[in-house]
Enzyme design. Structure first.
Site, PDB file in Angstrom:
ATOM      1  N   SER A  69      39.017  94.014  17.417  1.00 56.03           N
ATOM      2  CA  SER A  69      39.717  94.793  18.500  1.00 56.03           C
ATOM      3  C   SER A  69      41.176  93.947  18.716  1.00 56.03           C
ATOM      4  O   SER A  69      42.157  94.520  19.442  1.00 56.03           O
ATOM      5  CB  SER A  69      39.107  94.737  19.560  1.00 56.03           C
ATOM      6  OG  SER A  69      38.262  96.052  19.559  1.00 56.03           O
ATOM      7  N   TYR A 197      41.400 102.248  10.292  1.00 54.50           N
ATOM      8  CA  TYR A 197      40.869 101.513  11.605  1.00 54.50           C
ATOM      9  C   TYR A 197      39.890 100.371  10.976  1.00 54.50           C
ATOM     10  O   TYR A 197      39.825  99.303  11.698  1.00 54.50           O
ATOM     11  CB  TYR A 197      40.067 102.257  12.510  1.00 54.50           C
ATOM     12  CG  TYR A 197      39.474 102.119  13.338  1.00 54.50           C
ATOM     13  CD1 TYR A 197      39.975 101.396  14.678  1.00 54.50           C
ATOM     14  CD2 TYR A 197      38.156 101.832  13.513  1.00 54.50           C
ATOM     15  CE1 TYR A 197      39.321 100.676  15.738  1.00 54.50           C
ATOM     16  CE2 TYR A 197      37.439 101.141  14.831  1.00 54.50           C
ATOM     17  CZ  TYR A 197      38.061 100.697  15.530  1.00 54.50           C
ATOM     18  OH  TYR A 197      37.422 100.037  16.722  1.00 54.50           O
ATOM     19  N   VAL A 268      35.641  91.361  19.361  1.00 58.99           N
ATOM     20  CA  VAL A 268      34.287  90.867  19.244  1.00 58.99           C
ATOM     21  C   VAL A 268      34.017  89.809  18.254  1.00 58.99           C
ATOM     22  O   VAL A 268      32.863  89.275  18.093  1.00 58.99           O
ATOM     23  CB  VAL A 268      33.067  92.022  19.023  1.00 58.99           C
ATOM     24  CG1 VAL A 268      33.081  93.049  20.197  1.00 58.99           C
ATOM     25  CG2 VAL A 268      33.444  92.810  17.622  1.00 58.99           C
TER      26      VAL A 268
HETATM   27  N1  GLU Z   1      35.022  97.002  14.516  1.00 68.13           N
HETATM   28  C1  GLU Z   1      34.465  97.064  16.004  1.00 68.13           C
HETATM   29  C2  GLU Z   1      34.535  98.395  16.258  1.00 68.13           C
HETATM   30  O1  GLU Z   1      35.431  99.375  16.012  1.00 68.13           O
HETATM   31  C3  GLU Z   1      35.642  96.447  17.040  1.00 68.13           C
HETATM   32  C4  GLU Z   1      34.918  95.927  18.017  1.00 68.13           C
HETATM   33  C5  GLU Z   1      35.810  95.318  18.963  1.00 68.13           C
HETATM   34  O2  GLU Z   1      36.224  94.151  18.515  1.00 68.13           O
HETATM   35  O3  GLU Z   1      35.775  95.696  20.288  1.00 68.13           O
HETATM   36  O4  GLU Z   1      33.282  98.880  16.727  1.00 68.13           O
END
Ligand code: GLU
Length: 314
Positions: A69, A197, A268
């Site tokens: 994120s 994304y 995360v």
């Molecule tokens: N790839 C994760 C998602 O889209 C990102 C999570 C994050 O770092 O908040 O759920």
């Protein structure tokens, strides 16, 4: 590229020495995809870049990790660069007070995400980037890599395994994108938007690279390396920092403002970028997360840094 070593080097060395004994004691590595679940929790890195271009780093600051994120900060930057205030017709600027991947709020608010740092908001930003790129016959993924590589002064790439796993397990993100589409808030095909994304989440960078890439945020938008051309204007840069402070750390933004007092964006993968406007940009990384999804030792490191240096926006 070589940069002068900053006078902050001893502070970073001291933070690593203080936190090293706590490595592997508490917190949990993100486990929703195998590539993140197998990351060794006993790693910690910290790096900074000052407005003057001096750099410092300690611990595992050269180890690449999945920025997840934290990428939302850079795609927001790209969208603000390209669209200016028109971006806010589709995306709000309020803290969500709900989990970062919540569907409920989106329904109540007719598909307009609360802010660009929750997943729905970042997916809406990705949609804008896809539209902008298509208009000039390009691709949003190429634009993202070009921005990151330019900011770092070296090539940056997506981790294909992480991107594939994100797509294989991203049922909630797929739901969010389709839900927004049903409200007419996504213009492009959902597959292309989500591919953008998922890949941005799969960018692999080190603390050193991220501290450098985000350095425009402590320089009123001036490019980290040579100042030209500016990445964002002064006003836009202030706004990005404000969003990081209010919305950048999941549901912990109030607590982070209270105990650290710096605009931050976390992911995360365990990375956190923090900005001291007009002074420096920091990146900390340690994969074990606390209950709010922020890096446990990363937050402790930032708290130590502001305590030692007295640097904070307050
Ligand atoms: N790839 C994760 C998602 O889209 C990102 C999570 C994050 O770092 O908040 O759920």
């Amino acid at each position: 590229m070589s940069s002068k070593t900053s006078k902050f080097q001893p502070v970073l060395d001291e933070i690593v020495a203080t936190l090293r004994p706590q490595l592997g004691q508490g917190g949990k590595v993100a486990s929703y995809i195998p590539a993140l679940a197998r990351v060794d929790a006993r790693q910690f890195g910290i790096a900074l870049r000052t407005c003057e271009g001096e750099e410092a780093g300690a611990g595992d600051f050269e180890t690449p990790f999945s920025i997840q994120s934290v990428s939302k900060l850079f795609t927001l930057t790209l969208a603000m660069q390209r669209m200016g205030d028109a971006l806010w017709e589709r995306i709000g600027r309020e803290p969500s007070g709900n989990p970062f991947n919540s569907l409920v709020q989106l329904e109540n608010e007719q598909g307009k995400p609360r802010n660009p740092f929750i997943n729905a908001g970042a997916i809406a930003v990705a949609d804008r980037l896809v539209s902008q790129a298509r208009a000039s016959g390009g691709s949003a993924k190429t634009d993202i890599l070009a921005l990151m590589s330019s900011l770092c002064g070296e090539p940056i790439a997506f981790d294909d395994e992480v991107a594939r796993s994100e797509a294989d397990t991203g049922f909630r993100n797929i739901a969010l994108a389709n839900f927004m589409k049903s409200f007419g808030k996504i213009d492009n095909d959902v597959e292309t938007v989500l591919d953008t994304y998922f890949n941005q989440c799969a960018l692999r960078m080190s603390c050193r690279q991220l501290a450098r890439a985000a350095a425009f945020l402590c320089r009123d938008g001036a490019h980290p390396i040579d100042g030209e051309p500016e990445v964002t204007g002064e006003r836009q840069t202030r706004r990005i920092n404000a969003l990081m402070l209010t919305c950048g750390t999941y549901d912990a933004a109030g607590d982070v403002a209270f105990s650290i007092g710096l605009p931050c964006k976390s992911g995360v993968g365990g990375g956190i970028v923090a900005v001291v406007p007009d002074r420096l940009t920091l990146c900390v990384w340690s994969p074990a997360l606390d209950a709010t999804g922020n890096s446990l030792l990363g937050m402790k490191a930032l708290e130590l840094f502001v305590t030692r240096t007295g640097l904070s926006v307050f």
